[in-house]
Design a protein around this motif. Structure first.
Motif, PDB file in Angstrom:
ATOM      1  N   GLU A 146      16.444  19.063  -6.597  1.00 11.17           N
ATOM      2  CA  GLU A 146      17.760  19.250  -7.210  1.00 11.17           C
ATOM      3  C   GLU A 146      18.391  20.566  -6.752  1.00 11.17           C
ATOM      4  O   GLU A 146      19.603  20.625  -6.500  1.00 11.17           O
ATOM      5  CB  GLU A 146      17.647  19.221  -8.741  1.00 11.17           C
ATOM      6  CG  GLU A 146      17.358  17.852  -9.337  1.00 11.17           C
ATOM      7  CD  GLU A 146      15.917  17.413  -9.180  1.00 11.17           C
ATOM      8  OE1 GLU A 146      15.639  16.222  -9.360  1.00 11.17           O
ATOM      9  OE2 GLU A 146      15.058  18.264  -8.859  1.00 11.17           O
ATOM     10  N   ASN A 149      19.805  20.035  -3.312  1.00  5.67           N
ATOM     11  CA  ASN A 149      21.042  19.252  -3.330  1.00  5.67           C
ATOM     12  C   ASN A 149      22.261  20.129  -3.570  1.00  5.67           C
ATOM     13  O   ASN A 149      23.347  19.874  -3.042  1.00  5.67           O
ATOM     14  CB  ASN A 149      20.969  18.161  -4.402  1.00  5.67           C
ATOM     15  CG  ASN A 149      20.274  16.912  -3.903  1.00  5.67           C
ATOM     16  OD1 ASN A 149      20.233  16.656  -2.707  1.00  5.67           O
ATOM     17  ND2 ASN A 149      19.718  16.137  -4.818  1.00  5.67           N
ATOM     18  N   GLN A 344      26.066  17.573  -9.133  1.00  3.87           N
ATOM     19  CA  GLN A 344      25.627  16.599  -8.135  1.00  3.87           C
ATOM     20  C   GLN A 344      26.718  15.601  -7.786  1.00  3.87           C
ATOM     21  O   GLN A 344      26.852  15.204  -6.627  1.00  3.87           O
ATOM     22  CB  GLN A 344      24.384  15.863  -8.647  1.00  3.87           C
ATOM     23  CG  GLN A 344      23.160  16.745  -8.741  1.00  3.87           C
ATOM     24  CD  GLN A 344      21.880  15.949  -8.840  1.00  3.87           C
ATOM     25  OE1 GLN A 344      21.682  14.966  -8.139  1.00  3.87           O
ATOM     26  NE2 GLN A 344      21.002  16.361  -9.734  1.00  3.87           N
TER      27      GLN A 344
END
Length: 904
Positions: A146, A149, A344
């Motif tokens: 994460e 990302n 995200q």
């Protein structure tokens, strides 16, 4: 004339010859390894990511990467260089500031001394560097996919300057995913035989890697004409028994091979489940409403790996306009989950070339948003879009209810994948049985559950192929032959609450070198861990909670990949006052006089042998008789625990033995998220307070004294001893204080991110002052006041929730025996003023019968109250509560619990 004499080689000569041969083979192997410098300097104008991972954590990893970073050829090639250690939690502003500052250093001192820029000015300067310059960036200590990302959006792939990003991670899965599914893997040259280091990079025909040298068949079989390069596809083929497996297998001299280490990040044996899930998602896609698909199963079966593989499946890649993969953190904070989703989904917009703002100001704006604003932003991002969202590791129906209320307000079509360990949660989330997927433990014989009552050795070994078992769970009585050396691929060993388990049964577990998870929770016959467990170098979770282990062995410091260490939690009073002396004198007599009987008993039902009893006395009884009190409610750590830099969870640690160096070790564990300690006293409180200042990532903290509150027999209080925490961890979300504090530490009022607080036997004398401090904590959602949290007197006997300190986020309030052993008075009033506790949903009360019938007031003014729970109380009290609940427009219910149910 030359005379040749045939002289037999002695041990010394033979050893020297062998070492020379080994040195020649090592030299040839070293030549075949790739150099990180050549990978960085390989020609090509595209931005390339190289991820570096070591089999023994970060041992030597930094040295290898730094040598390449400081290489003269590398310095000459890249005009901008930066080395960043990723802080946890990740802060985008600090990240960009550090990069720009290091980029500036290449332009001279004058530029370096310019004032720091912020906002749009900072974003503009950063964008100029990454678009116009050739840069090399090292990202050290990346701990999650994460984080990557978010980070990768800062670097535009369209820049054709030949830039390179080197990612260092102690997690093989993170390293492999950073470079994409289609990656190549090479072994790097290294400085130590104790560490094998690999580099991952995107498969590219222009990237040349060094082949193995030619070898003669009579010298060594470890060399090969093939290059030392693997792809994920190649690894999959090897796992099926391909002949090419020799290329890799023969090149490793230690028990941990690359193929074995990587198979945890690959989808092994779950192809059918993946295909079924992909088909289910595709079949649901025409729906105009949101669909929830739940995957459930016990821990260690690979739910996260399966769902991540589905999420990245090529079949679904172009089906959804927006995508996000979020792990549900503990403790659950809805606001943080929404922020992660927004970041995200914004990243997805950027990668698909849609208009979006990704500058520093936008990120800062999201970070400062409250829940209502986050919902509005989330709605804007997915309005009219088709979305695929993964929520990994959901642990309760309450968490889902909070999340669902948000998604119900959004104008978009979402397919949501949820992973959880419990079937009831999966059913609650999905509703429809066809949208629920169970990951079965016996699928393809990768896992085995044993309900051990009648099985014998022959039956057990005929049930499964032991060499393929990866997960073993035992329920019931223990049999030592259930652990076999043939279980060489075993990853998960769950022995929780197994009866008959004693110390000598644990010896052979040290040979199962691929174990990543071990649970001995609730095994009361275990007093000591063997030194051989230091061989479990892949171990990530060790749970010894509820055992009688008081001290960990020195070899535990070898477990560099250990992330979670649980222990302690036995009731010290039952152990020390009721069991030790009479029970152990009997055991000593048995050990000395009835060894044959014990051996026979061991063969039949696993009872202790003489070795177990000697271990018991050496590690438990003798230290107690010598006055070195060991508390089984916490374990003592060995020196050198600072080496376990991957630790995220540690507790319950006994620090009361006077060895202050343990606290120095703990303060070096800068990645700790959860810490529980016992034994704070006047001799070590300063070192403990100083250690907390360095634990910047800490999210959960539990602090207590030796012994068990609220009686505190012979225990000194901690009044003022915790006030020395000058800079508490800013991200602390959960706090448990189990000690006689008398007054609330001042720093608690600074915990702006605190979500959960438990005060147990704290005996706070200033009731009103303490409530004022706690009531102003903006994010406090769960408050548990247990067994004399306050010192109730005739003058201070009211618990008031007032509008000026309203507890704005409080959702759960538990009041258990607020006046228990110590208080000289009794509680006469619990009052909720108008506007106080506006979000309270659950109130649970358990107390003595001394209180008045009208103890509670203001229950009708709690707008979101759903339930008032209580143990069995006088009729007058119940009638008064019921009358107030009837006046509450939200319609809360009155529910009765037994005392045991209330505590659980």
């Amino acid at each position: 004339m030359t005379l040749l004499a045939a002289v037999p080689l002695g041990p010394t000569a033979t050893g020297a010859a062998r070492r020379a041969s080994e040195a020649r083979r090592a030299a040839k192997q070293e030549e075949s390894k790739e150099d990180l410098v050549s990978l960085i300097n390989n020609e090509g104008e595209d931005l390339r990511v190289i991820a570096v991972w070591g089999t023994s954590g970060d041992l030597g990893l930094t040295t290898i990467v730094n040598a390449a970073y400081e290489n003269p050829d590398v310095k000459k090639k890249f005009s901008c260089r930066a080395w960043i250690r990723i802080l946890h939690p990740f802060n985008p502003n600090d990240f960009i500031q550090s990069l720009v500052k290091q980029f500036r250093s290449a332009e001279g001192v004058d530029v370096l001394l310019e004032p720091e820029k912020t906002g749009q000015d900072l974003a503009k300067e950063f964008t100029g560097y990454v678009n116009e310059k050739s840069y090399l960036i090292v990202l050290n200590d990346l701990s999650s996919f994460e984080e990557w990302n978010v980070i990768k959006t800062c670097f535009p792939p369209s820049s054709k300057k030949g830039s390179r990003i080197v990612v260092c991670s102690s997690q093989v899965e993170v390293a492999s995913l950073c470079t994409g599914q289609e990656n190549q893997i090479v072994e790097l040259k290294q400085l130590s035989t104790d560490q094998t280091i690999y580099a991952f990079f995107k498969k590219d025909p222009h990237v040349l890697v060094k082949p193995h040298p030619m070898s003669s068949s009579n010298e060594t079989t470890t060399s090969t004409n093939s290059p030392m390069v693997l792809t994920n596809e190649g690894l999959a083929n090897q796992s099926e028994g391909s002949d090419e497996r020799k290329v890799i297998t023969n090149s490793f001299t230690r028990t941990k091979t690359l193929a074995t280490a990587l198979e945890e990040s690959q989808l092994v044996g779950r192809e059918k489940e993946k295909c079924d899930m992909v088909r289910l998602i595709i079949s649901n896609q025409p729906s105009q409403e949101s669909i929830v698909i739940s995957v459930w199963g016990m821990g260690g079966l690979g739910k996260t790996t399966l769902v991540k593989d589905v999420y990245q499946s090529q079949a679904l890649m172009n089906m959804f306009e927006k995508r996000a993969f979020v792990t549900v953190l503990r403790p659950f904070i809805l606001k943080e989950l929404l922020k992660s989703l927004i970041m995200q989904l914004t990243v997805e917009s950027s990668e698909r070339k849609e208009p979006t703002d990704l500058d520093h100001r936008t990120r800062s704006k999201v970070a400062a948003m409250e829940i209502d604003s986050l919902i509005v932003e989330l709605s804007r991002l997915i309005k009219g879009k088709t979305c695929l969202i993964v929520l990994d590791d959901l642990s309760s129906t309450t968490e889902w209810d909070h999340i669902k209320r948000v998604f119900d307000k959004l104008d978009g079509t979402c397919q949501i994948l949820v992973t959880t360990r419990e079937e009831s949660i999966a059913k609650h989330c999905s509703g429809k049985q066809e949208n629920i997927c169970q990951l079965k433990v016996l699928e393809d014989k990768d896992a085995l559950n044993l309900f051990t009552k009648k099985e014998d050795k022959m039956e057990f070994q005929s049930v499964v192929d032991l060499a393929r078992i990866r997960s073993l769970t035992v329920f019931g009585e223990w049999r030592s032959f259930y652990i076999s050396e043939k279980m060489r691929l075993l990853r998960v060993l769950d022995l929780e609450s197994t009866s008959g388990l004693v110390d000598h049964h644990l010896e052979h577990i040290g040979s199962l070198v691929h174990l990543k998870y071990i649970s001995l929770r609730g095994c009361g016959g275990i007093y000591h861990l063997p030194d051989s467990w230091g061989n479990l170098l892949q171990l990530e979770t060790l749970d010894i909670k509820g055992t009688r282990i008081c001290r960990l062995p020195k070899s535990i410091t070898k477990l560099r990949k250990l992330q979670h260490l649980f222990g302690g939690d036995l009731d010290p009073y039952c152990v020390w006052t009721n069991e030790i002396i009479p029970h152990d004198l009997m055991n000593l007599w048995l050990a000395c006089c009835a060894l044959k009987f014990l051996k026979d008993a061991e063969a039949m039902n696993g009872d202790p042998n003489r070795h177990d009893l000697c271990t018991y006395w050496w590690h438990v009884i003798f230290p107690t008789l010598a006055g070195r009190r060991l508390d089984p409610s916490g374990f003592v750590l060995p020196k050198g625990i600072r080496k376990l830099k991957s630790l995220h969870t540690l507790g319950l640690v006994n620090i009361g033995g006077g060895n202050k160096s343990i606290l120095q070790d703990i303060r070096r564990l800068t990645q700790l998220r959860k810490l529980a300690v016992r034994g704070i006293n006047k001799r070590n409180h300063q070192e403990f307070c100083s250690a907390l200042a360095d634990l910047r990532c800490l999210e959960s903290l539990s602090v207590g004294t030796l012994g068990s509150p609220p009686l505190y027999v012979g225990i000194e209080d901690l009044c003022g001893l915790l006030d020395g925490v000058s800079s508490p961890p800013s991200n602390l979300q959960s706090l448990k204080l189990s000690a006689k504090l008398v007054k609330l530490p001042e720093w608690i009022g600074k915990l702006q991110n605190l979500v959960k607080l438990k005060l147990y036997g704290t005996k706070l004398s200033d009731v009103d002052g303490s409530m004022q401090v706690l009531g102003k904590l903006p994010n406090l959602a769960i408050l548990r006041l247990l067994e004399d949290p306050f010192y109730i007197t005739e003058e201070s006997n009211r618990l008031n929730f007032r509008p000026e300190a309203p507890f704005p986020s409080l959702m759960v309030l538990e009041l258990f025996y607020v006046e228990y052993y110590i208080s000289s008075g009794h509680l006469v009033s619990v009052e909720f003023g108008q506007g106080a506790a506006p979000n309270l949903e659950l109130l649970r009360f358990c107390g003595n019968s001394r209180g008045p019938a009208d103890l509670f007031s203001g229950l009708a003014s709690l707008p979101k109250l759903k339930e008032f729970g209580q143990n069995y109380y006088p009729y007058e009290f119940e009638a008064d509560v019921q009358a107030q609940l009837a006046l509450n427009p939200n319609g809360p219910i009155l529910k009765k619990y037994s005392r045991t149910e209330m505590v659980l």
